[in-house]
Design a protein around this motif. Structure first.
Motif, PDB file in Angstrom:
ATOM      1  N   ALA A  78       0.832  -1.198   0.000  1.00  0.00           N
ATOM      2  CA  ALA A  78       0.000   0.000   0.000  1.00  0.00           C
ATOM      3  C   ALA A  78       0.871   1.254   0.000  1.00  0.00           C
ATOM      4  O   ALA A  78       0.574   2.237  -0.690  1.00  0.00           O
ATOM      5  N   ALA A  79       1.962   1.215   0.757  1.00  0.00           N
ATOM      6  CA  ALA A  79       2.881   2.364   0.803  1.00  0.00           C
ATOM      7  C   ALA A  79       3.531   2.610  -0.546  1.00  0.00           C
ATOM      8  O   ALA A  79       3.880   3.751  -0.875  1.00  0.00           O
ATOM      9  N   GLN A  80       3.691   1.531  -1.352  1.00  0.00           N
ATOM     10  CA  GLN A  80       4.259   1.667  -2.692  1.00  0.00           C
ATOM     11  C   GLN A  80       3.218   2.030  -3.742  1.00  0.00           C
ATOM     12  O   GLN A  80       3.540   2.188  -4.914  1.00  0.00           O
ATOM     13  N   GLY A  81       1.962   2.144  -3.328  1.00  0.00           N
ATOM     14  CA  GLY A  81       0.901   2.506  -4.261  1.00  0.00           C
ATOM     15  C   GLY A  81       0.437   1.367  -5.145  1.00  0.00           C
ATOM     16  O   GLY A  81      -0.177   1.602  -6.194  1.00  0.00           O
ATOM     17  N   LEU A  82       0.681   0.126  -4.707  1.00  0.00           N
ATOM     18  CA  LEU A  82       0.311  -1.032  -5.526  1.00  0.00           C
ATOM     19  C   LEU A  82      -1.025  -1.645  -5.125  1.00  0.00           C
ATOM     20  O   LEU A  82      -1.662  -2.326  -5.942  1.00  0.00           O
ATOM     21  N   VAL A  83      -1.451  -1.442  -3.869  1.00  0.00           N
ATOM     22  CA  VAL A  83      -2.748  -1.942  -3.414  1.00  0.00           C
ATOM     23  C   VAL A  83      -3.401  -0.893  -2.530  1.00  0.00           C
ATOM     24  O   VAL A  83      -2.744   0.027  -2.029  1.00  0.00           O
ATOM     25  N   THR A  84      -4.718  -1.057  -2.353  1.00  0.00           N
ATOM     26  CA  THR A  84      -5.439  -0.297  -1.339  1.00  0.00           C
ATOM     27  C   THR A  84      -6.002  -1.288  -0.332  1.00  0.00           C
ATOM     28  O   THR A  84      -6.388  -2.402  -0.691  1.00  0.00           O
ATOM     29  N   HIS A  85      -6.052  -0.861   0.937  1.00  0.00           N
ATOM     30  CA  HIS A  85      -6.527  -1.773   1.989  1.00  0.00           C
ATOM     31  C   HIS A  85      -6.936  -0.978   3.205  1.00  0.00           C
ATOM     32  O   HIS A  85      -6.224  -0.074   3.641  1.00  0.00           O
ATOM     33  N   ARG A  86      -8.122  -1.318   3.731  1.00  0.00           N
ATOM     34  CA  ARG A  86      -8.584  -0.770   4.997  1.00  0.00           C
ATOM     35  C   ARG A  86      -8.528  -1.874   6.051  1.00  0.00           C
ATOM     36  O   ARG A  86      -8.692  -3.049   5.707  1.00  0.00           O
ATOM     37  N   PRO A  87      -8.324  -1.527   7.316  1.00  0.00           N
ATOM     38  CA  PRO A  87      -8.315  -2.558   8.364  1.00  0.00           C
ATOM     39  C   PRO A  87      -9.582  -3.407   8.304  1.00  0.00           C
ATOM     40  O   PRO A  87     -10.692  -2.880   8.195  1.00  0.00           O
ATOM     41  N   TYR A  88      -9.410  -4.708   8.319  1.00  0.00           N
ATOM     42  CA  TYR A  88     -10.495  -5.697   8.267  1.00  0.00           C
ATOM     43  C   TYR A  88     -11.231  -5.720   6.920  1.00  0.00           C
ATOM     44  O   TYR A  88     -12.267  -6.375   6.789  1.00  0.00           O
ATOM     45  N   GLY A  89     -10.711  -4.999   5.952  1.00  0.00           N
ATOM     46  CA  GLY A  89     -11.335  -4.982   4.639  1.00  0.00           C
ATOM     47  C   GLY A  89     -10.530  -5.753   3.615  1.00  0.00           C
ATOM     48  O   GLY A  89      -9.460  -6.301   3.919  1.00  0.00           O
ATOM     49  N   PRO A  90     -11.032  -5.835   2.375  1.00  0.00           N
ATOM     50  CA  PRO A  90     -10.323  -6.564   1.328  1.00  0.00           C
ATOM     51  C   PRO A  90      -9.105  -5.811   0.821  1.00  0.00           C
ATOM     52  O   PRO A  90      -8.930  -4.618   1.095  1.00  0.00           O
ATOM     53  N   VAL A  91      -8.277  -6.525   0.071  1.00  0.00           N
ATOM     54  CA  VAL A  91      -7.093  -5.944  -0.561  1.00  0.00           C
ATOM     55  C   VAL A  91      -7.392  -5.816  -2.051  1.00  0.00           C
ATOM     56  O   VAL A  91      -7.795  -6.781  -2.697  1.00  0.00           O
ATOM     57  N   THR A  92      -7.186  -4.620  -2.591  1.00  0.00           N
ATOM     58  CA  THR A  92      -7.516  -4.345  -3.987  1.00  0.00           C
ATOM     59  C   THR A  92      -6.310  -3.755  -4.701  1.00  0.00           C
ATOM     60  O   THR A  92      -5.617  -2.901  -4.144  1.00  0.00           O
ATOM     61  N   LEU A  93      -6.071  -4.204  -5.912  1.00  0.00           N
ATOM     62  CA  LEU A  93      -4.978  -3.646  -6.706  1.00  0.00           C
ATOM     63  C   LEU A  93      -5.311  -2.231  -7.163  1.00  0.00           C
ATOM     64  O   LEU A  93      -6.431  -1.947  -7.581  1.00  0.00           O
ATOM     65  N   THR A  94      -4.328  -1.352  -7.079  1.00  0.00           N
ATOM     66  CA  THR A  94      -4.449  -0.039  -7.719  1.00  0.00           C
ATOM     67  C   THR A  94      -4.173  -0.208  -9.215  1.00  0.00           C
ATOM     68  O   THR A  94      -3.839  -1.297  -9.685  1.00  0.00           O
ATOM     69  N   GLU A  95      -4.299   0.868  -9.959  1.00  0.00           N
ATOM     70  CA  GLU A  95      -3.994   0.792 -11.388  1.00  0.00           C
ATOM     71  C   GLU A  95      -2.545   0.390 -11.613  1.00  0.00           C
ATOM     72  O   GLU A  95      -2.234  -0.442 -12.474  1.00  0.00           O
ATOM     73  N   ALA A  96      -1.638   0.938 -10.799  1.00  0.00           N
ATOM     74  CA  ALA A  96      -0.223   0.566 -10.910  1.00  0.00           C
ATOM     75  C   ALA A  96      -0.015  -0.895 -10.534  1.00  0.00           C
ATOM     76  O   ALA A  96       0.771  -1.611 -11.172  1.00  0.00           O
ATOM     77  N   GLY A  97      -0.719  -1.349  -9.501  1.00  0.00           N
ATOM     78  CA  GLY A  97      -0.599  -2.743  -9.092  1.00  0.00           C
ATOM     79  C   GLY A  97      -1.143  -3.697 -10.138  1.00  0.00           C
ATOM     80  O   GLY A  97      -0.546  -4.747 -10.408  1.00  0.00           O
ATOM     81  N   ARG A  98      -2.270  -3.334 -10.736  1.00  0.00           N
ATOM     82  CA  ARG A  98      -2.851  -4.191 -11.778  1.00  0.00           C
ATOM     83  C   ARG A  98      -1.938  -4.250 -13.002  1.00  0.00           C
ATOM     84  O   ARG A  98      -1.780  -5.327 -13.600  1.00  0.00           O
ATOM     85  N   LYS A  99      -1.333  -3.144 -13.353  1.00  0.00           N
ATOM     86  CA  LYS A  99      -0.430  -3.134 -14.499  1.00  0.00           C
ATOM     87  C   LYS A  99       0.770  -4.045 -14.245  1.00  0.00           C
ATOM     88  O   LYS A  99       1.170  -4.824 -15.110  1.00  0.00           O
ATOM     89  N   ARG A 100       1.336  -3.955 -13.055  1.00  0.00           N
ATOM     90  CA  ARG A 100       2.486  -4.809 -12.734  1.00  0.00           C
ATOM     91  C   ARG A 100       2.064  -6.277 -12.664  1.00  0.00           C
ATOM     92  O   ARG A 100       2.768  -7.157 -13.167  1.00  0.00           O
ATOM     93  N   ALA A 101       0.910  -6.552 -12.059  1.00  0.00           N
ATOM     94  CA  ALA A 101       0.435  -7.928 -11.963  1.00  0.00           C
ATOM     95  C   ALA A 101       0.167  -8.518 -13.337  1.00  0.00           C
ATOM     96  O   ALA A 101       0.550  -9.662 -13.616  1.00  0.00           O
ATOM     97  N   SER A 102      -0.473  -7.766 -14.208  1.00  0.00           N
ATOM     98  CA  SER A 102      -0.776  -8.288 -15.542  1.00  0.00           C
ATOM     99  C   SER A 102       0.500  -8.544 -16.332  1.00  0.00           C
ATOM    100  O   SER A 102       0.566  -9.472 -17.149  1.00  0.00           O
TER     101      SER A 102
END
Length: 213
Positions: free
Chosen positions: A50-74
């Motif tokens: 999250a600090a690198q801007g690759l995911v978003t996450h709230r306490p007790y919530g799901p983990v979601t890829l950011t646009e940068a994270g999705r690009k790197r993952a793909s």
């Protein structure tokens, strides 16, 4: 200290994979189970991502890829699936044998070699298991699908995807003629009708096979 690149890629791949064939976002506990790691280790890593801007996450919530994270993952998934396709087509590997090889090679081959593999294979859109291969821009082709476990009796469709997580199951399905592209009709979660007649499915198949909707 920044985590190793391969570790980051493994996390991003797991998050990406989770929502490819269903809509629910992954939770940290599911991510820990998927990666075989302690929940505390995953929580710490998610905070770094999250600090690198690759995911978003709230306490007790799901983990979601950011646009940068999705690009790197793909990008890394494109590598993995092109390598799997290459090993099957060019080296005669079985579809149950390529996953572990691709896990190693995806971190080592150059972009130039990857482009050469893609060109040689004719720019394939799907890997041997039916998973979409992202193009160089991260785009993928999607079609409507249904998990066999959720398909009603009488449903007819093409086999779109078979999970690559269980090699013995892949071998059993192949022996029974359940391969990507085959047209089948659902009799029950345990039985399909195919071109050669009735197909008795091994345990676990209903949660590992996706059909066209």
């Amino acid at each position: 200290m920044a985590p190793p690149s391969a570790v980051v890629d493994d996390y991003l791949k797991a998050i990406y994979h989770h929502t490819e064939w269903q809509d629910r976002q992954i939770t940290p506990s599911q991510l820990a189970s998927e990666l075989g790691l302690a929940p505390s280790s995953v929580t710490e890593m998610v905070q770094k991502l999250a600090a690198q801007g690759l995911v978003t996450h709230r306490p007790y919530g799901p983990v979601t890829l950011t646009e940068a994270g999705r690009k790197r993952a793909s990008g890394i998934i494109r590598r993995h699936r092109l390598i799997e396709t290459w090993l099957v087509r060019e080296f005669g590997y079985g579809w149950d044998e390529v996953h572990d090889e691709a896990e190693v090679l995806e971190h080592t081959i150059s972009d130039r070699l990857l482009e050469g593999i893609d060109e040689r294979l004719g720019r394939p859109r799907f890997d041997p298991h039916g998973d979409a291969i992202p193009d160089a821009e991260g785009r993928v082709e999607r079609v409507r699908f249904v998990l066999l476990a959720h398909a009603a009796p009488g449903h007819e469709g093409r086999v779109l995807r078979v999970s690559d997580r269980d090699a013995p199951l892949l071998r059993h399905l192949e022996e029974r003629g359940v391969e990507v592209g085959a047209t089948v009709r659902v009799v029950s979660r345990e039985i399909l009708d195919g071109d050669s007649g009735s197909i008795a499915l091994p345990e676990g198949a209903a949660s590992a096979v996706w059909l066209s909707a």
